[in-house]
Design a protein around this motif. Structure first.
Motif, PDB file in Angstrom:
ATOM      1  N   LYS A   1      48.193-126.504  -9.997  1.00  9.89           N
ATOM      2  CA  LYS A   1      49.010-127.518  -9.341  1.00  9.89           C
ATOM      3  C   LYS A   1      48.127-128.450  -8.504  1.00  9.89           C
ATOM      4  CE  LYS A   1      52.964-128.051  -6.205  1.00  9.89           C
ATOM      5  NZ  LYS A   1      53.923-127.354  -5.309  1.00  9.89           N
ATOM      6  N   ASN A   2      48.414-129.762  -8.609  1.00  9.39           N
ATOM      7  CA  ASN A   2      47.766-130.803  -7.797  1.00  9.39           C
ATOM      8  C   ASN A   2      46.266-130.905  -8.032  1.00  9.39           C
ATOM      9  OD1 ASN A   2      50.226-131.434  -6.550  1.00  9.39           O
ATOM     10  ND2 ASN A   2      49.881-129.984  -4.875  1.00  9.39           N
ATOM     11  N   LEU A   3      45.786-130.463  -9.156  1.00  7.69           N
ATOM     12  CA  LEU A   3      44.350-130.524  -9.424  1.00  7.69           C
ATOM     13  C   LEU A   3      43.926-131.960  -9.737  1.00  7.69           C
ATOM     14  CD1 LEU A   3      41.739-128.878  -9.747  1.00  7.69           C
ATOM     15  CD2 LEU A   3      42.298-128.635 -12.174  1.00  7.69           C
ATOM     16  N   ASP A   4      42.943-132.454  -9.032  1.00 11.04           N
ATOM     17  CA  ASP A   4      42.396-133.795  -9.237  1.00 11.04           C
ATOM     18  C   ASP A   4      41.299-133.719 -10.295  1.00 11.04           C
ATOM     19  OD1 ASP A   4      41.250-136.289  -9.144  1.00 11.04           O
ATOM     20  OD2 ASP A   4      40.826-136.247  -6.971  1.00 11.04           O
ATOM     21  N   PRO A   5      41.468-134.398 -11.435  1.00 11.65           N
ATOM     22  CA  PRO A   5      40.441-134.321 -12.478  1.00 11.65           C
ATOM     23  C   PRO A   5      39.091-134.854 -12.028  1.00 11.65           C
ATOM     24  CG  PRO A   5      42.097-136.002 -12.985  1.00 11.65           C
ATOM     25  CD  PRO A   5      42.616-135.224 -11.829  1.00 11.65           C
ATOM     26  N   MET A   6      39.071-135.652 -10.959  1.00 14.57           N
ATOM     27  CA  MET A   6      37.800-136.163 -10.443  1.00 14.57           C
ATOM     28  C   MET A   6      37.098-135.125  -9.553  1.00 14.57           C
ATOM     29  SD  MET A   6      37.716-139.020 -11.898  1.00 14.57           S
ATOM     30  CE  MET A   6      36.297-139.760 -11.089  1.00 14.57           C
ATOM     31  N   ASP A   7      37.796-134.018  -9.268  1.00 13.37           N
ATOM     32  CA  ASP A   7      37.230-132.943  -8.454  1.00 13.37           C
ATOM     33  C   ASP A   7      37.500-131.621  -9.164  1.00 13.37           C
ATOM     34  OD1 ASP A   7      36.137-131.495  -6.320  1.00 13.37           O
ATOM     35  OD2 ASP A   7      38.041-131.442  -5.222  1.00 13.37           O
ATOM     36  N   PRO A   8      36.823-131.388 -10.300  1.00 18.53           N
ATOM     37  CA  PRO A   8      37.125-130.212 -11.124  1.00 18.53           C
ATOM     38  C   PRO A   8      36.853-128.907 -10.377  1.00 18.53           C
ATOM     39  CG  PRO A   8      35.096-131.252 -11.843  1.00 18.53           C
ATOM     40  CD  PRO A   8      35.721-132.179 -10.842  1.00 18.53           C
ATOM     41  N   LEU A   9      37.604-127.903 -10.806  1.00 22.77           N
ATOM     42  CA  LEU A   9      37.512-126.574 -10.203  1.00 22.77           C
ATOM     43  C   LEU A   9      36.541-125.714 -11.016  1.00 22.77           C
ATOM     44  CD1 LEU A   9      38.706-124.524  -8.126  1.00 22.77           C
ATOM     45  CD2 LEU A   9      40.510-124.059  -9.807  1.00 22.77           C
TER      46      LEU A   9
ATOM     47  N   GLY B   1      38.449-120.662   6.604  1.00 22.05           N
ATOM     48  CA  GLY B   1      37.839-119.806   7.601  1.00 22.05           C
ATOM     49  C   GLY B   1      37.774-118.339   7.227  1.00 22.05           C
ATOM     50  N   ILE B   2      38.009-118.023   5.953  1.00 17.76           N
ATOM     51  CA  ILE B   2      38.006-116.637   5.468  1.00 17.76           C
ATOM     52  C   ILE B   2      37.122-116.565   4.228  1.00 17.76           C
ATOM     53  CG2 ILE B   2      39.423-114.730   4.632  1.00 17.76           C
ATOM     54  CD1 ILE B   2      41.824-116.108   6.031  1.00 17.76           C
ATOM     55  N   SER B   3      36.191-115.623   4.191  1.00 14.34           N
ATOM     56  CA  SER B   3      35.339-115.483   3.003  1.00 14.34           C
ATOM     57  C   SER B   3      35.987-114.525   2.011  1.00 14.34           C
ATOM     58  CB  SER B   3      33.937-115.017   3.392  1.00 14.34           C
ATOM     59  OG  SER B   3      33.976-113.839   4.168  1.00 14.34           O
ATOM     60  N   ARG B   4      35.704-114.746   0.726  1.00 15.98           N
ATOM     61  CA  ARG B   4      36.415-114.039  -0.356  1.00 15.98           C
ATOM     62  C   ARG B   4      35.431-113.374  -1.323  1.00 15.98           C
ATOM     63  NH1 ARG B   4      41.833-116.365   1.174  1.00 15.98           N
ATOM     64  NH2 ARG B   4      41.126-118.022   2.525  1.00 15.98           N
ATOM     65  N   ILE B   5      35.997-112.680  -2.308  1.00 16.69           N
ATOM     66  CA  ILE B   5      35.226-112.137  -3.425  1.00 16.69           C
ATOM     67  C   ILE B   5      35.107-113.230  -4.476  1.00 16.69           C
ATOM     68  CG2 ILE B   5      35.224-110.447  -5.299  1.00 16.69           C
ATOM     69  CD1 ILE B   5      36.773-108.568  -3.430  1.00 16.69           C
ATOM     70  N   GLY B   6      33.881-113.527  -4.907  1.00 15.51           N
ATOM     71  CA  GLY B   6      33.677-114.530  -5.946  1.00 15.51           C
ATOM     72  C   GLY B   6      33.315-115.890  -5.380  1.00 15.51           C
ATOM     73  N   PHE B   7      32.969-116.790  -6.294  1.00 16.62           N
ATOM     74  CA  PHE B   7      32.513-118.119  -5.907  1.00 16.62           C
ATOM     75  C   PHE B   7      33.362-119.190  -6.573  1.00 16.62           C
ATOM     76  CE2 PHE B   7      28.909-115.245  -5.609  1.00 16.62           C
ATOM     77  CZ  PHE B   7      28.403-115.537  -4.349  1.00 16.62           C
ATOM     78  N   TYR B   8      33.590-120.286  -5.832  1.00 17.81           N
ATOM     79  CA  TYR B   8      34.220-121.448  -6.460  1.00 17.81           C
ATOM     80  C   TYR B   8      33.885-122.711  -5.691  1.00 17.81           C
ATOM     81  CZ  TYR B   8      38.460-121.590  -3.333  1.00 17.81           C
ATOM     82  OH  TYR B   8      39.347-121.691  -2.287  1.00 17.81           O
ATOM     83  N   THR B   9      33.961-123.813  -6.423  1.00 16.88           N
ATOM     84  CA  THR B   9      33.749-125.131  -5.853  1.00 16.88           C
ATOM     85  C   THR B   9      34.820-126.061  -6.408  1.00 16.88           C
ATOM     86  OG1 THR B   9      32.277-125.821  -7.648  1.00 16.88           O
ATOM     87  CG2 THR B   9      31.241-124.791  -5.729  1.00 16.88           C
ATOM     88  N   GLY B  10      34.998-127.206  -5.738  1.00 10.53           N
ATOM     89  CA  GLY B  10      35.927-128.222  -6.224  1.00 10.53           C
ATOM     90  C   GLY B  10      37.375-127.841  -6.028  1.00 10.53           C
ATOM     91  N   GLY B  11      38.270-128.638  -6.667  1.00 12.08           N
ATOM     92  CA  GLY B  11      39.698-128.375  -6.612  1.00 12.08           C
ATOM     93  C   GLY B  11      40.277-128.449  -5.216  1.00 12.08           C
TER      94      GLY B  11
END
Length: 560
Positions: free
Chosen positions: A223-231, A267-277
């Motif tokens: 939802k609401n994903l900007d194609p100029m800022d891929p996930l 402000g919370i760190s998670r399992i795994g990595f992601y950028t964008g979206g």
């Protein structure tokens, strides 16, 4: 027929008038029948027809009674323990659960209600497929980029209800993987997913919130994903300067205790990595509100037809970050506050049913996906503020454990006017809902479908002398590992790892040595403290053989 239509109508009206005598009881008409064979044949035929119609009507009424089609809502909490809510004995003064307690007071409360596994992915798999998760290889806790665990073509609870004419939806936590063998295409179509296994609609947290990414998935798209800022989602750090819970620990609003120290969001760190979206990302505090908002909207849209809603809450799973208005409402820190938030969600759903005049035609099942846990990776005050609260109630063990506290959880059924109110000790499990709902709605279940799901609908409705299941296999996580096996009062623990996890839920997770087999009498030892295998060698051997037979057979539900 008689030659006189007037005579025929007169005689028919005599038989059709409420409270009047039948033709055969009428003395004057019976006198004429002797001399009128045509009339006698006509009346005999009419009597036969009326008997036939009455028989057909009775049959149809019986079928309707057996195949009711109420709306169905399954509310599945996350990491909620047997002792976490008021009606099951929660005692802290501020930990109030009035809405869940009201379901129990006006419905049926089970003291032996179970999920099938002590972690979320295998329980959710079994709930939807009616199949023990240990029978399938890929049902451990699903990773962020995990592919769809339930493949198209598998008969599921929602696919059965769709055949009964139901609209079906899942709203909330998914954590059963998305996409093909290579995993989800976050910037494209997330297929297969819920819509390929029987759900008409989905609004999802795709994994679980301590794992990335923090986005909603609506049907097949983020939802609401900007194609100029891929996930992008991955297992390795995308760049040397990527902020993590290790490198930027001083920026966190909730610190981690173990693991959970990769990508930071909100402000919370998670399992795994992601950028964008970034436009698609949500705020943790808003999750429960969003589930309620979208559920109420979907219920209202589908109010005119039977519907099935799987309301898949994320409360009380870590990171526990309830909405600000629930902060400090429980006196037990964020874990207790999440219980209060969960109770609010239940109340909001019931309000919507009442407002739409749907309550009397809606069956609600309230349950949990596994037992409780204190510290599950974050320093959120759960242990420090536990005080004398026992989230697993009178049992030992919790999440990750095959002790009773790992899978025996709150289990309540509610259907005004249909369910016999009270408390029952009959054994039921979330894995049984597929076969039970199929029976309720008149759907014939294929012999090879839902191989471990039993029809316990009469027990769920509280019918007199109704029986639940006679035995249950409990597991910890994924294929193999450890098992619990309950049959009546007897409980077998089988730890193939010879390690016992989370034996005492109020402390940090434990992983202690244990014998492979142990036997307990739950009627005398709810805490599973006294191994009586040596005193009952025949019972031990019988339980071991029964468990192994169920594992080897590939099914526990009879074929017919």
């Amino acid at each position: 027929p008689p030659s006189s239509s007037g005579q025929r109508n007169s005689m028919i009206s005599t038989s059709n008038t409420s409270g009047s005598k039948t033709i055969s009881d009428h003395p004057r008409l019976n006198m004429h029948l002797v001399d009128q064979p045509e009339l006698r044949r006509y009346i005999t035929g009419m009597r036969f027809l009326s008997i036939l119609l009455a028989t057909i009507a009775s049959s149809l009424i019986g079928q309707t009674a057996k195949a009711e089609k109420p709306n169905i809502i399954v509310i599945m909490a996350d990491d909620l323990g047997y002792g976490d809510i008021g009606c099951y004995g929660a005692k802290p003064e501020n930990l109030k659960t009035p809405n869940i307690d009201k379901l129990a007071a006006n419905g049926l409360q089970f003291t032996s209600g179970y999920c099938s596994a002590s972690t979320c992915t295998p329980t959710r798999f079994s709930f939807l497929t009616g199949k023990y998760a240990f029978r399938q290889n890929n049902t451990g806790i699903a990773p962020p980029n995990g592919p769809a665990i339930i493949q198209p073509g598998v008969e599921t609870l929602p696919s059965l209800l769709k055949r009964a004419g139901y609209a079906t939806a899942v709203i909330g936590k998914w954590h059963l993987g998305l996409g093909g063998p290579s995993g989800p295409d976050w910037n494209g179509e997330l297929n297969p997913g819920p819509r390929e296994i029987g759900f008409d609609y989905n609004y999802l947290l795709p994994t679980t919130n301590d794992r990335v990414p923090q986005v909603y998935v609506v049907n097949h798209r983020v939802k609401n994903l900007d194609p100029m800022d891929p996930l992008w989602v991955g297992r390795k750090k995308p760049s040397a300067d990527h902020p993590t819970g290790l490198t930027h620990r001083d920026t966190l609003k909730m610190d981690w205790s173990h693991g959970h120290n990769s990508t930071i969001h909100n402000g919370i760190s998670r399992i795994g990595f992601y950028t964008g979206g970034h436009a698609a990302r949500f705020r943790d505090e808003d999750l429960a509100d969003e589930w309620v908002k979208q559920s109420n909207k979907w219920i209202e849209t589908n109010r005119d037809n039977p519907f099935f809603l799987f309301f898949s809450s994320h409360d009380l799973h870590v990171p526990r970050m309830p909405h600000e208005r629930f902060h400090s409402t429980s006196g037990l820190g964020f874990r207790g506050d999440a219980v209060v938030q969960l109770d609010w969600c239940v109340g909001e759903l019931v309000k919507t049913l009442d407002r739409l005049n749907l309550s009397k035609n809606t069956m609600i099942v309230f349950c949990s996906d596994n037992g409780p846990v204190g510290d599950d990776g974050y320093k959120d005050g759960a242990l420090e503020k536990m005080a004398d609260h026992r989230p697993n109630g009178p049992f030992s063990g919790g999440k990750y454990s095959v002790l009773e506290g790992g899978t025996r959880t709150p289990f309540i059924t509610y259907w005004p006017g249909k369910i016999t109110k009270g408390i029952t000790s009959e054994i039921v499990c979330t894995i049984d809902l597929a076969a039970s709902f199929a029976a309720l709605t008149g759907v014939k279940m294929p012999a090879d479908a839902c191989p471990d799901s039993f029809d316990v609908m009469d027990a769920l409705l509280g019918k007199k002398d109704a029986k639940g299941r006679s035995h249950l296999v409990q597991q910890d996580n994924g294929k193999g590992g450890n098992y619990g096996f309950r049959a009546g009062k007897w409980k077998l623990q089988r730890h193939d790892t010879k390690r016992k996890r989370n034996a005492v839920v109020i402390n940090k997770l434990t992983n202690t040595p244990t014998p492979r087999f142990a036997l307990f009498d739950l009627s005398k030892d709810k805490q599973e403290e006294k191994d009586i295998a040596s005193q009952h060698p025949k019972v031990l051997e019988r339980m071991k053989q029964r468990l192994q037979k169920i594992i080897d057979a590939g099914r526990s539900r009879p074929m017919n």
